[in-house]
Design a protein around this motif. Sequence first.
Motif, PDB file in Angstrom:
ATOM      1  N   VAL A   1       0.818  -1.367   0.009  1.00 34.09           N
ATOM      2  CA  VAL A   1       0.201  -0.025  -0.017  1.00 34.09           C
ATOM      3  C   VAL A   1       0.841   1.238  -0.194  1.00 34.09           C
ATOM      4  O   VAL A   1       1.883   1.303   0.986  1.00 34.09           O
ATOM      5  CB  VAL A   1      -0.992   0.114   1.174  1.00 34.09           C
TER       6      VAL A   1
ATOM      7  N   SER B   1       2.370   3.825   3.071  1.00 33.90           N
ATOM      8  CA  SER B   1       2.251   3.033   4.519  1.00 33.90           C
ATOM      9  C   SER B   1       3.388   2.863   5.081  1.00 33.90           C
ATOM     10  O   SER B   1       3.402   1.879   6.233  1.00 33.90           O
ATOM     11  CB  SER B   1       1.379   1.873   4.163  1.00 33.90           C
TER      12      SER B   1
ATOM     13  N   SER C   1     -11.655  -0.332   2.280  1.00 28.34           N
ATOM     14  CA  SER C   1     -10.623   0.590   2.708  1.00 28.34           C
ATOM     15  C   SER C   1      -9.998  -0.231   4.149  1.00 28.34           C
ATOM     16  O   SER C   1     -10.579  -0.936   4.638  1.00 28.34           O
ATOM     17  CB  SER C   1     -11.072   1.995   3.260  1.00 28.34           C
TER      18      SER C   1
ATOM     19  N   ARG D   1      -4.252   6.577   9.783  1.00 29.80           N
ATOM     20  CA  ARG D   1      -4.059   6.601   8.265  1.00 29.80           C
ATOM     21  C   ARG D   1      -5.180   5.778   7.789  1.00 29.80           C
ATOM     22  O   ARG D   1      -5.724   4.776   8.368  1.00 29.80           O
ATOM     23  CB  ARG D   1      -2.683   6.275   7.762  1.00 29.80           C
TER      24      ARG D   1
ATOM     25  N   ALA E   1      -6.231   3.971   3.786  1.00 24.44           N
ATOM     26  CA  ALA E   1      -5.907   3.402   2.387  1.00 24.44           C
ATOM     27  C   ALA E   1      -7.185   2.903   1.877  1.00 24.44           C
ATOM     28  O   ALA E   1      -7.662   1.683   2.340  1.00 24.44           O
ATOM     29  CB  ALA E   1      -4.810   2.723   2.356  1.00 24.44           C
ATOM     30  N   ASP E   2      -7.335   3.214   0.476  1.00 25.58           N
ATOM     31  CA  ASP E   2      -8.437   2.274  -0.272  1.00 25.58           C
ATOM     32  C   ASP E   2      -7.854   1.270  -0.832  1.00 25.58           C
ATOM     33  O   ASP E   2      -6.822   1.241  -1.550  1.00 25.58           O
ATOM     34  CB  ASP E   2      -9.090   3.388  -1.327  1.00 25.58           C
TER      35      ASP E   2
ATOM     36  N   GLY F   1      -2.915   5.257  -2.617  1.00 29.14           N
ATOM     37  CA  GLY F   1      -2.136   5.691  -1.651  1.00 29.14           C
ATOM     38  C   GLY F   1      -2.783   5.941  -0.391  1.00 29.14           C
ATOM     39  O   GLY F   1      -4.040   6.091  -0.254  1.00 29.14           O
ATOM     40  N   ALA F   2      -2.069   6.084   0.720  1.00 26.10           N
ATOM     41  CA  ALA F   2      -2.573   6.423   1.998  1.00 26.10           C
ATOM     42  C   ALA F   2      -2.894   7.820   2.348  1.00 26.10           C
ATOM     43  O   ALA F   2      -1.934   8.836   2.001  1.00 26.10           O
ATOM     44  CB  ALA F   2      -2.043   5.561   3.274  1.00 26.10           C
ATOM     45  N   ARG F   3      -3.712   8.218   3.017  1.00 28.79           N
ATOM     46  CA  ARG F   3      -4.061   9.534   3.679  1.00 28.79           C
ATOM     47  C   ARG F   3      -4.038   9.701   5.213  1.00 28.79           C
ATOM     48  O   ARG F   3      -4.509   8.692   5.647  1.00 28.79           O
ATOM     49  CB  ARG F   3      -5.021  10.213   2.805  1.00 28.79           C
TER      50      ARG F   3
END
Length: 160
Positions: A68, A71, A85, A95, A97-98, A103-105
């Motif tokens: 991912v 991450s 997700s 955090r 991630a889908d 990417g992760a947010r």
Amino acid sequence: AFWPRAAAPEPLSYALEAPAGAQIVPDHALTGGSQISPDGKWLAFTATSEGKTSLWIRRVDSLESQMVGGSEGAYSPFWSPDSASIGFFALGALRRADRAGGGARTLAHTPAGDGGAWNSAGIIVFSRSATGGLYQVSAEGGEPQPVTTLDPARGEFSHT
């Protein structure tokens, strides 16, 4: 009246092998973790490659894993109720991630998150540290709000 008996669920068995050049991080708070998605089709796990721990996902019926993006430092993954997700902790943040990518947010900053749960109303309840109460935040992000408060008179030191 007689109701038809539901079929017994089929047992799920799988082997978790590290991606090439990586090592699985054992399940332990603040260092690793693995979780099967609510629909039973996906596996999220942490693995270390080139000295960096990241979150990986794969279908349970496949041996191919995908790292991912964004991450690095991931631990304690948990899935959204629809299995689309993954929530996790990394580098002082909660955090998301889908599964489809992108990417992760960051959803919220947290000193040392210690586990989370994502409900169907889009709220994530989590522990901000190994000692303290629980907090909640929208699955879209925001400022964490307290959910529980410790009661030292009852000997409480952590809600997880």
